[in-house]
Scaffold this motif. Structure first.
Motif, mmCIF file in Angstrom:
data_model
loop_
_atom_site.group_PDB
_atom_site.id
_atom_site.type_symbol
_atom_site.label_atom_id
_atom_site.label_comp_id
_atom_site.label_asym_id
_atom_site.label_seq_id
_atom_site.Cartn_x
_atom_site.Cartn_y
_atom_site.Cartn_z
ATOM 1 N N GLN A 205 0.799 -1.260 -0.045
ATOM 2 C CA GLN A 205 -0.126 0.144 0.058
ATOM 3 C C GLN A 205 0.662 1.140 0.104
ATOM 4 O O GLN A 205 0.567 2.206 -0.645
ATOM 5 C CB GLN A 205 -1.004 0.012 1.255
ATOM 6 N N TYR A 233 -3.559 -10.701 -5.129
ATOM 7 C CA TYR A 233 -5.034 -10.718 -5.065
ATOM 8 C C TYR A 233 -5.589 -11.167 -3.795
ATOM 9 O O TYR A 233 -6.592 -10.813 -3.105
ATOM 10 C CB TYR A 233 -5.641 -11.665 -6.203
ATOM 11 N N PHE A 236 -4.963 -8.605 -0.890
ATOM 12 C CA PHE A 236 -6.140 -7.462 -0.478
ATOM 13 C C PHE A 236 -7.351 -7.931 -0.535
ATOM 14 O O PHE A 236 -8.234 -7.526 -0.035
ATOM 15 C CB PHE A 236 -6.289 -6.851 -2.044
ATOM 16 N N GLU A 237 -7.794 -9.389 -0.904
ATOM 17 C CA GLU A 237 -9.024 -9.810 -0.618
ATOM 18 C C GLU A 237 -9.540 -10.073 0.922
ATOM 19 O O GLU A 237 -10.348 -9.896 1.567
ATOM 20 C CB GLU A 237 -9.159 -11.384 -1.178
ATOM 21 N N GLY A 240 -10.711 -6.903 2.557
ATOM 22 C CA GLY A 240 -11.721 -6.801 2.106
ATOM 23 C C GLY A 240 -11.872 -5.785 0.996
ATOM 24 O O GLY A 240 -12.904 -4.993 0.769
ATOM 25 N N THR A 241 -11.120 -5.961 0.009
ATOM 26 C CA THR A 241 -11.044 -5.146 -1.335
ATOM 27 C C THR A 241 -10.220 -5.810 -2.388
ATOM 28 O O THR A 241 -10.038 -6.987 -2.191
ATOM 29 C CB THR A 241 -10.332 -3.832 -0.974
ATOM 30 N N THR A 242 -10.138 -5.202 -3.433
ATOM 31 C CA THR A 242 -9.423 -5.976 -4.437
ATOM 32 C C THR A 242 -8.147 -4.969 -4.914
ATOM 33 O O THR A 242 -8.316 -3.496 -4.527
ATOM 34 C CB THR A 242 -9.934 -6.036 -5.691
ATOM 35 N N ALA A 245 -9.338 -1.994 -7.161
ATOM 36 C CA ALA A 245 -10.294 -1.084 -6.190
ATOM 37 C C ALA A 245 -9.581 -0.161 -5.126
ATOM 38 O O ALA A 245 -9.782 1.024 -5.126
ATOM 39 C CB ALA A 245 -11.209 -1.708 -5.353
ATOM 40 N N TYR A 246 -8.377 -0.812 -4.486
ATOM 41 C CA TYR A 246 -7.582 -0.079 -3.698
ATOM 42 C C TYR A 246 -6.778 1.231 -4.447
ATOM 43 O O TYR A 246 -7.034 2.313 -4.060
ATOM 44 C CB TYR A 246 -6.645 -0.787 -3.096
ATOM 45 N N THR A 249 -9.511 3.876 -5.636
ATOM 46 C CA THR A 249 -9.877 4.542 -4.260
ATOM 47 C C THR A 249 -8.938 5.555 -3.981
ATOM 48 O O THR A 249 -9.440 6.699 -3.713
ATOM 49 C CB THR A 249 -10.184 4.051 -3.331
ATOM 50 N N ARG A 291 -17.608 8.637 -8.641
ATOM 51 C CA ARG A 291 -17.328 8.515 -7.216
ATOM 52 C C ARG A 291 -17.820 9.774 -6.364
ATOM 53 O O ARG A 291 -18.477 9.428 -5.141
ATOM 54 C CB ARG A 291 -15.879 8.441 -7.301
#
Length: 309
Positions: A205, A233, A236-237, A240-242, A245-246, A249, A291
């Motif tokens: 991240q 994958y 991040f799963e 709670g995300t992919t 998507a991270y 966002t 968004r």
């Protein structure tokens, strides 16, 4: 953070007065630049950049004292040519390699030419109990393994960002470095981080945050961090995300913050889009409106500071 080119007198003074006293030798035409950062009471990070010849030596006389007996040193080559010696072993280092040794014993670190190294110093007690005997019979780490490369990139990133962290955050970052070092000390066949490792997720991240303008596909992240796309994958799963998507966002949130910042009012929408990883401004408009239910222009207008006379 202290960063400066050191005179010959400064080099010798700091060598004598540092936590682990040493003797320093420099060539007449060489230069030494040092960035030193304390992460916590027992963990510190130093970046050494040299030209010419430079040696740091923990002599037998200094080793006979009790100073630094429980301290360890990790030297990671970033650029150039290095050699490290201790207790009869001699390790040749280059960019991407690392060596771990006992600070309190006799040792020597030599840097030649245009060279740069990251040096992590820490108390042996910072390591898990099972790893505290490392270095007792020679260098505990001297490898190009993916785990060592991951540790090297983390230290490079930490060196660049530690000055902006709070004391608590610096201490946490230092502990994360020890976690990654412990991982690298394991057998290289099992040294890669588990897909659920929160430290590795934080590292991924942080890389995304620092490279928003770059291509950030899952394949890119996997290649750069020496893991499989499947691991990315899965990591991040579990959060709670992919990955996609991270990244999106974070890109849109950063763009929103830039548009709301009066100091960035001179940037065009196209520039903001490019800075946050949207090379196509139409794609940026569409994603932003979806968004935030407004256009980038409209958002900037609505968050313009009130006029003051």
């Amino acid at each position: 953070m202290q960063s400066a080119y050191l005179s010959h007198d400064d080099i010798h003074r700091q060598a004598r007065e540092c936590v682990i006293p040493v003797v320093a030798y420099t060539g007449d035409a060489g230069t030494v630049r040092m960035t030193d950062q304390d992460l916590s009471g027992s963990i510190g990070l130093t970046r050494l950049s040299t030209t010419g010849s430079f040696r740091k030596v923990r002599t037998a006389r200094l080793a006979a004292t009790s100073t630094g007996n429980e301290m360890m040193i990790l030297s990671v080559g970033l650029r150039g040519d290095f050699r490290a010696r201790q207790d009869g072993w001699d390790a040749s280092l280059s960019a991407g390699t690392a060596v771990l040794y006992q600070a309190g014993h006799e040792w020597e670190l030599q840097m030649r030419g245009d060279s740069q190294a990251q040096v992590l110093r820490f108390s042996r007690d910072a390591l898990p109990a099972a790893a505290r005997d490392v270095g007792d019979t020679g260098p505990g780490l001297s490898t190009r393994s993916p785990a060592t490369a991951l540790l090297g990139r983390y230290l490079h990133q930490l060196d660049a960002s530690a000055a902006g962290l709070s004391p608590r955050q610096r201490a946490d970052a230092g502990e994360a470095a020890i976690v990654l070092l412990t991982m690298a000390l394991r057998d290289t066949r099992t040294a890669m981080p588990d897909a659920s490792d929160p430290v590795f997720l934080d590292l991924l991240q942080a890389y995304v945050r620092d490279h928003l303008a770059d291509s950030l596909t899952v394949d890119d992240l996997a290649r750069l961090h020496h893991v499989s796309a499947r691991h990315i994958y899965h990591l991040f799963e579990r959060a709670g995300t992919t990955p996609g998507a991270y990244v999106r966002t974070l890109r849109l949130g950063t763009a929103r913050d830039i548009l709301a910042d009066p100091a960035q009012a001179g940037l065009s929408i196209k520039q903001v889009a490019a800075m946050t990883g949207f090379p196509n401004v139409r794609t940026f408009y569409r994603a932003f409106q979806q968004r935030f239910e407004t256009t980038p222009d409209g958002f900037r207008h609505d968050h313009r500071p009130p006029f003051s006379a």
